[in-house]
Design a protein around this motif. Structure first.
Motif, PDB file in Angstrom:
ATOM      1  N   ALA A 145      -6.324   2.553  11.858  1.00 14.00           N
ATOM      2  CA  ALA A 145      -5.537   2.176  10.676  1.00 14.00           C
ATOM      3  C   ALA A 145      -6.419   1.635   9.543  1.00 14.00           C
ATOM      4  CB  ALA A 145      -4.455   1.168  11.061  1.00 14.00           C
ATOM      5  N   PRO A 146      -7.392   0.748   9.813  1.00 15.71           N
ATOM      6  CA  PRO A 146      -8.269   0.302   8.716  1.00 15.71           C
ATOM      7  C   PRO A 146      -9.038   1.452   8.069  1.00 15.71           C
ATOM      8  CG  PRO A 146      -8.439  -1.198  10.577  1.00 15.71           C
ATOM      9  CD  PRO A 146      -7.634  -0.027  11.048  1.00 15.71           C
ATOM     10  N   LEU A 147      -9.438   2.444   8.862  1.00 19.34           N
ATOM     11  CA  LEU A 147     -10.136   3.605   8.307  1.00 19.34           C
ATOM     12  C   LEU A 147      -9.213   4.401   7.390  1.00 19.34           C
ATOM     13  CD1 LEU A 147     -12.575   5.553   8.251  1.00 19.34           C
ATOM     14  CD2 LEU A 147     -11.596   6.662  10.277  1.00 19.34           C
ATOM     15  N   ILE A 148      -7.980   4.620   7.812  1.00 21.43           N
ATOM     16  CA  ILE A 148      -7.011   5.369   6.998  1.00 21.43           C
ATOM     17  C   ILE A 148      -6.705   4.607   5.708  1.00 21.43           C
ATOM     18  CG2 ILE A 148      -4.668   6.291   6.929  1.00 21.43           C
ATOM     19  CD1 ILE A 148      -6.584   7.856   8.721  1.00 21.43           C
ATOM     20  N   ILE A 149      -6.592   3.296   5.792  1.00 21.91           N
ATOM     21  CA  ILE A 149      -6.335   2.490   4.593  1.00 21.91           C
ATOM     22  C   ILE A 149      -7.492   2.608   3.611  1.00 21.91           C
ATOM     23  CG2 ILE A 149      -6.150   0.109   3.757  1.00 21.91           C
ATOM     24  CD1 ILE A 149      -4.488  -0.486   6.291  1.00 21.91           C
ATOM     25  N   GLU A 150      -8.712   2.551   4.117  1.00 22.06           N
ATOM     26  CA  GLU A 150      -9.886   2.592   3.249  1.00 22.06           C
ATOM     27  C   GLU A 150     -10.109   3.964   2.632  1.00 22.06           C
ATOM     28  OE1 GLU A 150     -14.758   2.018   3.472  1.00 22.06           O
ATOM     29  OE2 GLU A 150     -13.525   1.685   5.255  1.00 22.06           O
ATOM     30  N   LYS A 151      -9.860   5.037   3.394  1.00 21.35           N
ATOM     31  CA  LYS A 151     -10.257   6.376   2.961  1.00 21.35           C
ATOM     32  C   LYS A 151      -9.109   7.260   2.487  1.00 21.35           C
ATOM     33  CE  LYS A 151     -14.587   5.772   4.381  1.00 21.35           C
ATOM     34  NZ  LYS A 151     -15.773   5.828   3.510  1.00 21.35           N
ATOM     35  N   CYS A 152      -7.877   6.985   2.901  1.00 20.26           N
ATOM     36  CA  CYS A 152      -6.795   7.959   2.695  1.00 20.26           C
ATOM     37  C   CYS A 152      -5.588   7.422   1.929  1.00 20.26           C
ATOM     38  CB  CYS A 152      -6.306   8.498   4.044  1.00 20.26           C
ATOM     39  SG  CYS A 152      -7.611   9.099   5.140  1.00 20.26           S
ATOM     40  N   VAL A 153      -5.211   6.174   2.192  1.00 21.47           N
ATOM     41  CA  VAL A 153      -3.939   5.658   1.687  1.00 21.47           C
ATOM     42  C   VAL A 153      -3.916   5.563   0.168  1.00 21.47           C
ATOM     43  CG1 VAL A 153      -2.461   3.594   1.662  1.00 21.47           C
ATOM     44  CG2 VAL A 153      -3.316   4.495   3.817  1.00 21.47           C
ATOM     45  N   VAL A 154      -5.078   5.492  -0.462  1.00 16.76           N
ATOM     46  CA  VAL A 154      -5.118   5.399  -1.914  1.00 16.76           C
ATOM     47  C   VAL A 154      -4.414   6.597  -2.561  1.00 16.76           C
ATOM     48  CG1 VAL A 154      -7.342   6.556  -2.194  1.00 16.76           C
ATOM     49  CG2 VAL A 154      -6.649   4.809  -3.832  1.00 16.76           C
ATOM     50  N   CYS A 155      -4.392   7.744  -1.885  1.00 18.61           N
ATOM     51  CA  CYS A 155      -3.646   8.915  -2.363  1.00 18.61           C
ATOM     52  C   CYS A 155      -2.372   9.151  -1.548  1.00 18.61           C
ATOM     53  CB  CYS A 155      -4.511  10.171  -2.299  1.00 18.61           C
ATOM     54  SG  CYS A 155      -5.860  10.226  -3.490  1.00 18.61           S
ATOM     55  N   HIS A 156      -2.448   8.930  -0.237  1.00 15.01           N
ATOM     56  CA  HIS A 156      -1.321   9.217   0.657  1.00 15.01           C
ATOM     57  C   HIS A 156      -0.473   7.962   0.843  1.00 15.01           C
ATOM     58  CE1 HIS A 156      -2.589  13.295   1.780  1.00 15.01           C
ATOM     59  NE2 HIS A 156      -3.816  12.825   1.620  1.00 15.01           N
ATOM     60  N   ARG A 157       0.310   7.667  -0.193  1.00 19.87           N
ATOM     61  CA  ARG A 157       1.158   6.480  -0.236  1.00 19.87           C
ATOM     62  C   ARG A 157       2.371   6.790  -1.097  1.00 19.87           C
ATOM     63  NH1 ARG A 157       0.233   4.491  -5.391  1.00 19.87           N
ATOM     64  NH2 ARG A 157      -1.690   5.270  -6.344  1.00 19.87           N
ATOM     65  N   GLU A 158       3.298   5.864  -1.151  1.00 19.10           N
ATOM     66  CA  GLU A 158       4.452   6.035  -2.029  1.00 19.10           C
ATOM     67  C   GLU A 158       3.975   6.140  -3.476  1.00 19.10           C
ATOM     68  OE1 GLU A 158       8.783   3.937  -3.006  1.00 19.10           O
ATOM     69  OE2 GLU A 158       7.255   2.872  -1.834  1.00 19.10           O
ATOM     70  N   ASN A 159       4.423   7.187  -4.161  1.00 17.70           N
ATOM     71  CA  ASN A 159       4.042   7.486  -5.546  1.00 17.70           C
ATOM     72  C   ASN A 159       2.573   7.868  -5.694  1.00 17.70           C
ATOM     73  OD1 ASN A 159       6.643   6.969  -6.600  1.00 17.70           O
ATOM     74  ND2 ASN A 159       6.214   4.763  -6.601  1.00 17.70           N
ATOM     75  N   GLY A 160       1.901   8.141  -4.595  1.00 15.86           N
ATOM     76  CA  GLY A 160       0.531   8.625  -4.666  1.00 15.86           C
ATOM     77  C   GLY A 160       0.507  10.134  -4.823  1.00 15.86           C
ATOM     78  N   VAL A 161      -0.655  10.679  -5.184  1.00 19.90           N
ATOM     79  CA  VAL A 161      -0.755  12.111  -5.446  1.00 19.90           C
ATOM     80  C   VAL A 161      -0.772  12.935  -4.163  1.00 19.90           C
ATOM     81  CG1 VAL A 161      -3.275  12.312  -5.433  1.00 19.90           C
ATOM     82  CG2 VAL A 161      -1.923  13.748  -6.990  1.00 19.90           C
ATOM     83  N   GLY A 162      -1.020  12.312  -3.024  1.00 17.05           N
ATOM     84  CA  GLY A 162      -1.024  13.038  -1.758  1.00 17.05           C
ATOM     85  C   GLY A 162       0.349  13.603  -1.429  1.00 17.05           C
ATOM     86  N   PRO A 163       0.418  14.751  -0.751  1.00 18.57           N
ATOM     87  CA  PRO A 163       1.709  15.391  -0.469  1.00 18.57           C
ATOM     88  C   PRO A 163       2.531  14.689   0.601  1.00 18.57           C
ATOM     89  CG  PRO A 163      -0.071  16.636   0.540  1.00 18.57           C
ATOM     90  CD  PRO A 163      -0.719  15.568  -0.295  1.00 18.57           C
ATOM     91  N   PHE A 164       1.964  13.718   1.295  1.00 12.18           N
ATOM     92  CA  PHE A 164       2.721  12.959   2.288  1.00 12.18           C
ATOM     93  C   PHE A 164       2.171  11.541   2.354  1.00 12.18           C
ATOM     94  CE2 PHE A 164      -0.549  15.490   4.442  1.00 12.18           C
ATOM     95  CZ  PHE A 164      -1.303  14.512   5.081  1.00 12.18           C
ATOM     96  N   GLN A 165       3.010  10.620   2.846  1.00  6.51           N
ATOM     97  CA  GLN A 165       2.634   9.214   2.948  1.00  6.51           C
ATOM     98  C   GLN A 165       2.118   8.904   4.345  1.00  6.51           C
ATOM     99  OE1 GLN A 165       6.540   8.014   0.306  1.00  6.51           O
ATOM    100  NE2 GLN A 165       5.739   6.500   1.715  1.00  6.51           N
ATOM    101  N   LEU A 166       1.126   8.046   4.408  1.00  2.00           N
ATOM    102  CA  LEU A 166       0.627   7.525   5.676  1.00  2.00           C
ATOM    103  C   LEU A 166       0.921   6.031   5.678  1.00  2.00           C
ATOM    104  CD1 LEU A 166      -2.767   9.466   5.917  1.00  2.00           C
ATOM    105  CD2 LEU A 166      -0.628   9.964   7.115  1.00  2.00           C
ATOM    106  N   ASP A 167       2.151   5.689   6.051  1.00  3.30           N
ATOM    107  CA  ASP A 167       2.605   4.305   5.925  1.00  3.30           C
ATOM    108  C   ASP A 167       3.033   3.686   7.248  1.00  3.30           C
ATOM    109  OD1 ASP A 167       4.872   5.782   6.328  1.00  3.30           O
ATOM    110  OD2 ASP A 167       5.834   5.250   4.430  1.00  3.30           O
ATOM    111  N   SER A 168       2.661   4.313   8.362  1.00  6.87           N
ATOM    112  CA  SER A 168       2.971   3.756   9.676  1.00  6.87           C
ATOM    113  C   SER A 168       2.221   4.564  10.729  1.00  6.87           C
ATOM    114  CB  SER A 168       4.478   3.822   9.963  1.00  6.87           C
ATOM    115  OG  SER A 168       4.900   5.173  10.085  1.00  6.87           O
ATOM    116  N   HIS A 169       2.178   4.027  11.942  1.00  9.38           N
ATOM    117  CA  HIS A 169       1.580   4.789  13.039  1.00  9.38           C
ATOM    118  C   HIS A 169       2.349   6.079  13.263  1.00  9.38           C
ATOM    119  CE1 HIS A 169       1.513   5.966  17.362  1.00  9.38           C
ATOM    120  NE2 HIS A 169       0.211   5.861  17.168  1.00  9.38           N
TER     121      HIS A 169
END
Length: 560
Positions: A190-214
């Protein structure tokens, strides 16, 4: 039912099972860099009939016969559209000594590619159909591989040919360690995903899906594994053996191993009661990180439709300054971060458009602010004693690119400008070194282009940016010094039209007058390029996205 009928039914079932099992094995798409820093991806070989990969283990004497046979087969089948590639499966990160009789050596520093292809000993060969990602042959190089290659010109194989052999075993140290001590979701993943991925893959982020839980991470884990293995993600990757930039995004060798092995193990939740992904909040695109700007530019409101592919938007924004200004820093705050995919900004004269002198000059020097791309907050502070000069009466010329995501939205991005009145400032400028006389033939997978410019003054280069359109393949930045010596500055081995960051160099480069800036690269105008809208069309230079450009940007200021 009589005994005869039972036996007949059983025979039919066994026959059907035999037919069903007689099929070609499949593999996932993978990508690696070779000893020259060139990018190789299985699915980018669709202009070839097959790709032959052989596991290579430096120092293994048992593989020498197989290695010689593999090299001989490369020469024998050179005219039959088959790519022959070695894979250094040792896990070494050193590319300097990798060369064997002209063969390309792909460096599997994570060993994940060798693992995924099931190559567990030196000399293991996989013959793969790059269109379908199916395995035609598994075994050593030799007559059996030659027989499999011969089927490319005749009746296609319907079942993977497997031949056993014995050689040096490959030690998968990270895999073995993770099998005994699997990375923990809450503490490691989870810390790795937060550092590297969540900046785009979040609510209102540019990523096509959210990573907001296990649960969401687990659901998207097959896709995540695929894009990590073929290096589509993280975006904006570079060859770290050539240059370094904080703007380049990457997973380290250990991070990739940890993430893929956790996914392969089923992505367990672990024992922690905490879910770091569910608890994380991102606020990076809502605040002025350097304090309130001295002046805020607002782009005109732009309505983004729910669906469709949008062309670039060009906007000129007036500046009210009646006196010259110097910009020491800039920050972008996107109005619709889920839609805004990139933004470029230039300081331009009243009669100048976004492209300015680049329309006609192959070495234009211009006032480029910086680029916005999704991810970490875009804040650019220029080096002490340097700034962007804004003459009175000039304006900003912007290029914006929006992506649709299924809902209508409106973007009104803010650009925060921070001024300085420090005396004796050096002006930061950007040199566009380009080629405009090329014609890319249809169905050409590797069309090379080069451009250069000789510096008339000593400069300090602080950043670079590559610009091509849909058919761009790779770009490398280098310099030839006045004494004739060569120095590589930066390399983008897999150019992606959708991601065009400005790479701020970790260490600025001082260049004397007379140095020759050199940009080299290639276009892929073939079916192997997934972004290519029409591989059957010849493509020439043009500023429209339907044509193509070849521009290497060097940001610099005058040296002492």
């Amino acid at each position: 039912m009589t005994t005869f009928r039972r036996l007949a039914c059983l025979g039919m079932c066994l026959c059907c099972a035999s037919v069903a099992s007689a099929q070609l094995e499949r593999v996932g798409d993978v990508a690696l860099l070779d000893q020259h820093g060139e990018f190789h991806q299985l699915s980018r070989y669709q202009h070839k009939q097959a790709v032959a990969l052989m596991a290579w283990l430096p120092g293994c004497a048992a593989q020498e016969t197989t290695l010689k046979a593999f090299s001989d087969l490369q020469a024998q089948y050179a005219s039959q559209d088959v790519a022959f590639l070695l894979v250094d499966a040792s896990g070494s990160r050193d590319r300097t000594g990798s060369n064997w009789d002209g063969l390309r050596v792909l460096h599997d520093e994570t060993q994940l590619v060798s693992e995924s292809l099931g190559m567990d000993q030196a000399g293991d060969v996989r013959l793969i159909n790059p269109q379908r990602l199916t395995v035609l042959y598994k075994g050593p190089a030799g007559q059996a591989l030659a027989d499999a290659l011969d089927t490319l010109q005749g009746e296609p194989l319907r079942q993977t040919v497997t031949v056993a052999h014995n050689s040096c075993a490959i030690d998968f140290a990270a895999r073995n360690a993770h099998q005994h001590d699997l990375p923990d979701y809450a503490a490691d993943i989870a810390p790795l995903i937060i550092e590297k991925c969540v900046v785009c893959h979040r609510e209102n982020g540019v990523g096509p899906f959210q990573l907001d839980s296990h649960l969401s991470l687990l659901g998207w884990s097959p896709m995540i594994r695929e894009v990590v293995m073929n290096r589509r993600m993280p975006p904006a990757q570079v060859d770290t053996m050539v240059g370094h930039s904080v703007d380049a995004r990457r997973l380290s060798t250990e991070e990739r191993q940890m993430l893929v092995h956790w996914i392969d193990a089923g992505g367990p939740r672990g024992d922690s009661a905490q879910d770091p992904l569910a608890e994380f909040e991102f606020n990076g695109d809502k605040n002025w990180l350097l304090g309130e700007p001295d002046y805020v530019v607002k782009t005109p409101p732009y309505a983004i439709p729910a669906a469709g592919i949008l062309d670039y938007v060009y906007v000129d924004v007036a500046l009210p300054f009646t006196e010259d200004r110097w910009i020491r820093a800039i920050q972008y705050l996107p109005g619709s971060p889920k839609s805004l995919h990139h933004l470029m900004a230039y300081v331009t004269a009243p009669d100048e458009d976004f492209w300015g002198a680049e329309r006609s000059s192959t070495a234009a020097s211009r006032r480029f602010l910086t680029s916005y791309i999704p991810g970490e907050p875009t804040v650019r502070e220029y080096a002490p004693g340097t700034a962007i000069f804004v003459p009175a009466g000039h304006k900003l010329s912007l290029q914006l690119h929006y992506m649709t995501y299924g809902m209508q939205s409106v973007d009104e991005t803010q650009i925060g400008l921070y001024f300085t009145e420090q005396p004796g400032l050096k002006e930061v400028r950007t040199r566009a070194v380009s080629a405009n006389d090329f014609l890319i033939p249809a169905h050409t997978p590797d069309f090379s282009v080069q451009a250069e410019h000789v510096l008339e003054e000593a400069v300090v280069v602080t950043g670079v940016r590559a610009r091509m359109n849909y058919r761009g393949k790779h770009m490398r930045f280098a310099v030839e010094l006045p004494d004739g010596s060569q120095r590589e500055l930066f390399s983008i081995p897999s150019y992606n039209y959708a991601w065009q960051p400005h790479y701020q160099l970790d260490t600025p480069v001082h260049l004397p007058a007379g140095s020759r800036l050199r940009v080299s690269g290639a276009f892929d105008n073939s079916v192997s390029n997934p972004a290519n809208p029409d591989p059957a069309r010849d493509v020439s230079f043009g500023l429209s996205s339907s044509d193509d450009v070849f521009i290497g940007y060097f940001t610099y200021y005058a040296a002492e």
